[in-house]
Every structure is written in structure tokens, then in C-alpha cells.
Write a protein that holds these residues in place. Structure first.
Motif, mmCIF file in Angstrom:
data_model
loop_
_atom_site.group_PDB
_atom_site.id
_atom_site.type_symbol
_atom_site.label_atom_id
_atom_site.label_comp_id
_atom_site.label_asym_id
_atom_site.label_seq_id
_atom_site.Cartn_x
_atom_site.Cartn_y
_atom_site.Cartn_z
ATOM 1 N N LYS A 101 0.821 -1.212 0.000
ATOM 2 C CA LYS A 101 0.000 0.000 0.000
ATOM 3 C C LYS A 101 0.856 1.264 0.000
ATOM 4 O O LYS A 101 0.532 2.250 -0.652
ATOM 5 C CB LYS A 101 -0.913 -0.025 1.226
ATOM 6 N N THR A 102 1.948 1.244 0.758
ATOM 7 C CA THR A 102 2.818 2.426 0.880
ATOM 8 C C THR A 102 3.977 2.403 -0.120
ATOM 9 O O THR A 102 4.856 3.273 -0.078
ATOM 10 C CB THR A 102 3.392 2.518 2.303
ATOM 11 N N ASN A 103 3.994 1.397 -0.986
ATOM 12 C CA ASN A 103 5.034 1.256 -2.014
ATOM 13 C C ASN A 103 6.445 1.159 -1.407
ATOM 14 O O ASN A 103 7.408 1.719 -1.924
ATOM 15 C CB ASN A 103 4.963 2.442 -3.001
ATOM 16 N N THR A 104 6.528 0.465 -0.280
ATOM 17 C CA THR A 104 7.835 0.263 0.373
ATOM 18 C C THR A 104 8.202 -1.225 0.425
ATOM 19 O O THR A 104 8.955 -1.650 1.292
ATOM 20 C CB THR A 104 7.824 0.841 1.804
ATOM 21 N N ASP A 105 7.640 -1.995 -0.491
ATOM 22 C CA ASP A 105 7.936 -3.435 -0.515
ATOM 23 C C ASP A 105 9.280 -3.671 -1.206
ATOM 24 O O ASP A 105 9.356 -4.094 -2.356
ATOM 25 C CB ASP A 105 6.808 -4.213 -1.209
ATOM 26 N N LYS A 106 10.312 -3.364 -0.460
ATOM 27 C CA LYS A 106 11.686 -3.496 -0.958
ATOM 28 C C LYS A 106 12.381 -4.648 -0.230
ATOM 29 O O LYS A 106 12.062 -4.947 0.928
ATOM 30 C CB LYS A 106 12.449 -2.196 -0.744
ATOM 31 N N PRO A 107 13.338 -5.314 -0.896
ATOM 32 C CA PRO A 107 13.987 -6.495 -0.285
ATOM 33 C C PRO A 107 14.747 -6.188 1.004
ATOM 34 O O PRO A 107 15.002 -7.089 1.799
ATOM 35 C CB PRO A 107 14.931 -6.992 -1.384
ATOM 36 N N GLU A 108 15.098 -4.921 1.216
ATOM 37 C CA GLU A 108 15.842 -4.568 2.427
ATOM 38 C C GLU A 108 15.010 -4.746 3.694
ATOM 39 O O GLU A 108 15.560 -5.005 4.767
ATOM 40 C CB GLU A 108 16.333 -3.107 2.363
ATOM 41 N N TYR A 109 13.680 -4.616 3.551
ATOM 42 C CA TYR A 109 12.800 -4.664 4.727
ATOM 43 C C TYR A 109 12.897 -5.994 5.487
ATOM 44 O O TYR A 109 13.212 -5.993 6.687
ATOM 45 C CB TYR A 109 11.358 -4.358 4.314
ATOM 46 N N PRO A 110 12.647 -7.150 4.855
ATOM 47 C CA PRO A 110 12.771 -8.412 5.608
ATOM 48 C C PRO A 110 14.185 -8.686 6.103
ATOM 49 O O PRO A 110 14.366 -9.279 7.176
ATOM 50 C CB PRO A 110 12.318 -9.483 4.599
ATOM 51 N N ILE A 111 15.179 -8.219 5.349
ATOM 52 C CA ILE A 111 16.574 -8.434 5.771
ATOM 53 C C ILE A 111 16.881 -7.642 7.032
ATOM 54 O O ILE A 111 17.531 -8.130 7.962
ATOM 55 C CB ILE A 111 17.555 -8.064 4.633
ATOM 56 N N LEU A 112 16.389 -6.398 7.086
ATOM 57 C CA LEU A 112 16.584 -5.568 8.276
ATOM 58 C C LEU A 112 15.862 -6.146 9.484
ATOM 59 O O LEU A 112 16.391 -6.140 10.600
ATOM 60 C CB LEU A 112 16.096 -4.140 8.012
ATOM 61 N N ILE A 113 14.654 -6.668 9.258
ATOM 62 C CA ILE A 113 13.899 -7.308 10.349
ATOM 63 C C ILE A 113 14.682 -8.492 10.900
ATOM 64 O O ILE A 113 14.809 -8.674 12.118
ATOM 65 C CB ILE A 113 12.513 -7.766 9.849
ATOM 66 N N MET A 114 15.244 -9.305 9.995
ATOM 67 C CA MET A 114 15.983 -10.490 10.435
ATOM 68 C C MET A 114 17.293 -10.095 11.128
ATOM 69 O O MET A 114 17.703 -10.738 12.090
ATOM 70 C CB MET A 114 16.271 -11.417 9.257
ATOM 71 N N SER A 115 17.938 -9.029 10.657
ATOM 72 C CA SER A 115 19.169 -8.556 11.302
ATOM 73 C C SER A 115 18.892 -8.060 12.713
ATOM 74 O O SER A 115 19.659 -8.324 13.643
ATOM 75 C CB SER A 115 19.808 -7.428 10.472
ATOM 76 N N GLU A 136 7.711 12.652 5.402
ATOM 77 C CA GLU A 136 8.466 13.542 6.291
ATOM 78 C C GLU A 136 8.533 13.016 7.726
ATOM 79 O O GLU A 136 9.586 13.058 8.366
ATOM 80 C CB GLU A 136 7.812 14.933 6.279
ATOM 81 N N LYS A 137 7.417 12.516 8.242
ATOM 82 C CA LYS A 137 7.381 12.047 9.627
ATOM 83 C C LYS A 137 8.270 10.823 9.835
ATOM 84 O O LYS A 137 8.838 10.628 10.916
ATOM 85 C CB LYS A 137 5.945 11.733 10.042
ATOM 86 N N SER A 138 8.377 9.987 8.803
ATOM 87 C CA SER A 138 9.244 8.810 8.885
ATOM 88 C C SER A 138 10.705 9.225 9.006
ATOM 89 O O SER A 138 11.453 8.706 9.841
ATOM 90 C CB SER A 138 9.041 7.930 7.651
ATOM 91 N N THR A 139 11.113 10.181 8.182
ATOM 92 C CA THR A 139 12.488 10.695 8.239
ATOM 93 C C THR A 139 12.774 11.350 9.576
ATOM 94 O O THR A 139 13.840 11.155 10.170
ATOM 95 C CB THR A 139 12.718 11.721 7.101
ATOM 96 N N GLU A 140 11.791 12.117 10.063
ATOM 97 C CA GLU A 140 11.936 12.790 11.363
ATOM 98 C C GLU A 140 12.088 11.772 12.490
ATOM 99 O O GLU A 140 12.947 11.913 13.368
ATOM 100 C CB GLU A 140 10.719 13.674 11.613
ATOM 101 N N ALA A 141 11.258 10.722 12.455
ATOM 102 C CA ALA A 141 11.318 9.687 13.490
ATOM 103 C C ALA A 141 12.666 8.979 13.484
ATOM 104 O O ALA A 141 13.263 8.742 14.539
ATOM 105 C CB ALA A 141 10.195 8.675 13.276
ATOM 106 N N GLY A 142 13.155 8.656 12.288
ATOM 107 C CA GLY A 142 14.450 7.977 12.165
ATOM 108 C C GLY A 142 15.586 8.829 12.701
ATOM 109 O O GLY A 142 16.476 8.330 13.406
ATOM 110 N N PHE A 170 12.237 4.271 7.042
ATOM 111 C CA PHE A 170 12.202 3.470 5.810
ATOM 112 C C PHE A 170 11.420 4.155 4.687
ATOM 113 O O PHE A 170 11.749 4.019 3.521
ATOM 114 C CB PHE A 170 11.605 2.087 6.119
ATOM 115 N N ARG A 171 10.376 4.901 5.072
ATOM 116 C CA ARG A 171 9.594 5.636 4.060
ATOM 117 C C ARG A 171 10.271 6.966 3.782
ATOM 118 O O ARG A 171 9.983 7.992 4.405
ATOM 119 C CB ARG A 171 8.162 5.835 4.550
ATOM 120 N N ARG A 172 11.168 6.967 2.829
ATOM 121 C CA ARG A 172 11.993 8.153 2.563
ATOM 122 C C ARG A 172 11.189 9.314 1.994
ATOM 123 O O ARG A 172 11.620 10.459 2.077
ATOM 124 C CB ARG A 172 13.133 7.788 1.607
ATOM 125 N N ASP A 173 10.023 9.029 1.397
ATOM 126 C CA ASP A 173 9.193 10.083 0.814
ATOM 127 C C ASP A 173 8.212 10.680 1.829
ATOM 128 O O ASP A 173 7.421 11.550 1.500
ATOM 129 C CB ASP A 173 8.409 9.527 -0.374
#
Length: 221
Positions: A94-108, A147-153, A142-145
Motif C-alpha cells: 500500500k505504501t510502495n515500500t515493498d523493498k527487499p531490504e525490509y525483511p533483511i533488516l527485520i531479520m538482522s 516527512e514524519k518517517s524521516t523525522e522519526a528515524g 524506511f519511508r523516505r518520501d
């Protein structure tokens, strides 16, 4: 060789993370296959954890412990990780963030949690905590587009750096007043008369409260 058998779940997850990173680089649009392989890796990780011996085992100069409680908590952590990856699939699309890095980061991050669970020493505990946190910094932004996601990170990163400093200061106080970083030795030397070690415990609690965003250290959340 005997020692390696005891850390097979962590070794397997480490190798899986590195392999999936390579696959993610060379295969474009590989989110589905990476997500599926991550789920399978976690299931196999649960099997490896359940096959660990039930008696209390301490390795790496008694800095790493395997017992019934650690096995239970590891299985619980891996199951929650599986649950998160399963329920977040629709949200990622839905948010167009289905990138392969996501599951890898979760597992790390999960690998860092497993290290924390079996840690029997302040140094190993800190290494596990930071491995977990570094992945969560990226996931928070993770949601680079957005603003609140970038601020939270950014807030999480800055405040966690402060929290890590407090936690390390607490660890150094405990080491100075108890003469060891091993949990068993610390517990034997920790009492009301050892004021410095008590202050060290307070600093560690404050540092951890920042990490998990417990009130009143929840500003980044």
C-alpha cells in the motif's frame, strides 16, 4: 567445533542475512522471493533453537548462556518476527515500500535480539543491543518520501546515541565497582552498600528506557 554447535541458530541467521543481501543486489524486484526466503530462514532458525540442549551451558568464557529460558525467549522472538513479516505485507504494498531490504533488516534486528537473550556479559549484551538498534534506525526512516518517517528515524538515531552513552557509562560504573562484566559475578557483588554499582544499574535502566521509548523517555516516538 563443540562451541559452534551451540551457536548454530545465530550462525545460520547471519549466513542467511548475507546471502539474501547478495540476492537482493543481483535480482531486481526480488521482494517476494526475499520475503519468502526470510520466512523459511526464521522457521529453520526456530527448529535449530528447539534442538539446542536443555541443560545450562555457558560458552565464550561464560559470556554466552544457553538454558531453558533463553530457548523459550528465542523461539518467542522468532515467532513474533514471523508474525510481523506476515502481517506487514499488505501495508508495504500500500505504501510502495515493498523493498527487499525490509525483511533483511527485520531479520538482522532479530539476530541482535537473540544475542541479547543469550548474553551473560555486559559487552555481549551491548553488542546485541546495538545490532538490533542500528537496524531499527533504518526501519524507522524506511519511508523516505514521508516527512514524519524521516523525522522519526533522525530523532531515534540522535536520542539512541545519547542513550548508548548513558548505558555504556552505567556499564563502566558496574565494571569499576564489581570488577567484572559477567552477570553472575556482578550479581554476587551487587548490594545496597555498593553505591557505585547501584548508580550503574540506574544508568543502564535509563539507557534501555530510551531504547524502548518508555515514559518519560519517549520523545522520539
Amino acid at each position: 567445533m563443540q562451541t559452534i554447535i551451540y551457536i548454530l541458530p545465530e550462525l545460520f541467521l547471519s549466513i542467511s542475512i548475507m546471502t539474501l543481501l547478495i540476492l537482493g543486489v543481483f535480482i531486481k524486484g526480488s521482494f517476494k522471493i526475499i520475503n519468502l526466503l526470510t520466512l523459511l530462514s526464521l522457521v529453520f532458525g526456530i527448529i535449530l533453537v528447539l534442538n539446542q540442549p536443555q541443560e545450562v551451558i555457558k560458552i565464550f568464557n561464560e559470556s554466552y548462556i544457553i538454558d531453558e529460558l533463553s530457548i523459550f525467549m528465542k523461539v518467542l522472538t522468532l515467532l513474533f518476527c514471523l508474525f510481523i513479516l506476515s502481517v506487514s505485507r499488505d501495508y508495504l504494498k500500500k505504501t510502495n515500500t515493498d523493498k527487499p531490504e525490509y525483511p533483511i533488516l527485520i531479520m538482522s534486528s532479530t539476530l541482535g535480539m537473540l544475542l541479547m537473550i543469550s548474553s551473560y556479559d555486559l559487552i555481549l549484551f551491548y553488542l546485541g543491543l546495538e545490532l538490533q538498534s542500528l537496524c531499527l534506525y533504518i526501519l524507522a526512516s524506511f519511508r523516505r518520501d514521508y516527512e514524519k518517517s524521516t523525522e522519526a528515524g533522525l530523532k531515534y538515531f540522535v536520542l539512541s546515541a545519547l542513550a548508548s552513552g548513558l548505558l555504556l557509562y552505567g556499564c563502566s560504573l558496574i565494571y569499576g565497582f564489581t570488577g567484572s562484566t559477567n552477570f553472575y559475578v556482578i550479581s554476587n557483588n551487587l548490594d545496597a552498600s555498593n553505591t557505585g554499582a547501584v548508580f550503574g544499574i540506574v544508568f543502564i535502566i535509563v539507557g534501555l528506557a530510551f531504547k524502548i521509548s518508555a515514559v518519560p523517555f519517549h520523545m522520539w516516538t
